[in-house]
Design an enzyme around this catalytic site. Sequence first.
Site, short mmCIF file in Angstrom:
data_model
loop_
_atom_site.label_atom_id
_atom_site.label_comp_id
_atom_site.label_asym_id
_atom_site.label_seq_id
_atom_site.Cartn_x
_atom_site.Cartn_y
_atom_site.Cartn_z
N LYS A 70 39.63 50.43 41.32
CA LYS A 70 40.29 50.74 40.06
C LYS A 70 40.92 52.14 40.03
O LYS A 70 41.74 52.43 39.16
CB LYS A 70 39.32 50.60 38.89
N SER A 83 30.32 42.26 42.77
CA SER A 83 31.59 41.55 42.95
C SER A 83 32.05 41.60 44.41
O SER A 83 32.76 40.70 44.87
CB SER A 83 32.68 42.13 42.03
#
Length: 388
Positions: A114, A335
Amino acid sequence: ESGSSDKNMRAPALFVILIGASALLIALSSSPATKLNSAISVSRRVQPLTRANPGTLCASRRAAMSAKAKMAADVTELIGNTPLVKLNRLPQAEGAVANVYAKLESMEPMSSVKDRIGRSMILEAEKAGKIVPGKTVLIEPTSGNTGIALAFIAAARGYKLILTMPESMSIERRMVLRALGADVVLTPKAKGMGGALAKANELTESTPDAFQLQQFANPDNPKAHYTTTGPEIANEIKADVFVSGVGTGGTITGTGQYLKEQNPDIYIVAVEPKESAVLSGGKPGPHPIQGIGAGFVPSILDTEIYDEVVQVSGPEAMEVSRKLSTEEGILCGISSGAAIKAAIDMAKKPEFAGKNIVAIVPSFGERYLTTALFENLRKEAYDMPTAE
């Protein structure tokens, strides 16, 4: 006459110095260390820098590493150029017939993929005149890692930042966000990311000079991956399969679009939680895989870019994440385990035998120490006896 005499006196001395230096160089050149360094140098020149040699960094990768090693004007210049590493023991144990590579976004400045979109969304908004440092209040819903990316860039550029986040996100994420100066507003776990989004909209309406970057709808999110992540992968390896978890959809959209342009035959796999399989037509629901499975289909997600959706359960993702730590030495989040689980499943298929599969490892494992991922180890650590 005096100047001439000085020159005549200096000449023998200079000659002696040159002789001594030559002797020293001869001695050094015959030392074992120097011979070894020379052999390594020759080996590096002879060894071809090609994709066919996976043990050697290609020239473009060396250039990228060299560029990243240079002094940065600010912390945002450190983002990108993350390494690609081949997985060995885990795929082999699972019977993989394809090569599996992990793109370690866990090695970004703030340890997640991110960071790329945080920089892109803030800098592009500045260029467009939509936000001004020291004046604009940035507001954003986040599952944690986007918030952290925005927080460190906001700190470096002088923005106040308010983040809304489901209460189910790890305590590490809350602490990191606060350490970076961001304000955090928690929303009910049962409402998922939809609840965090609703609260962010509410705060945007009530806060003067507020601006919401809207990671789920902002085209600068996939743009960050189209201009950086995709080219980095394509410059290093010919990927036959690309695997990515889907949160906002930015990574798989931007990276996927670039890789498809370079290789129209590439097979792209989207990964979502089995407990909230919205992309597969299921209903949203709570799940433990932080960062993916938002519970809705984001507007920036290109649903035509992927060829298959793979569902991975929370327990499956955590099992693979733990194995990545103990069998590959890669400490990563939940994840990441989901993405690698899907990649290894692809690698076991006969049609991908000998092919190259690249999967995104989105974040570093230290951000999950207080989650269910490391629950057993946490208890073990607390109960660990002291040696006498």
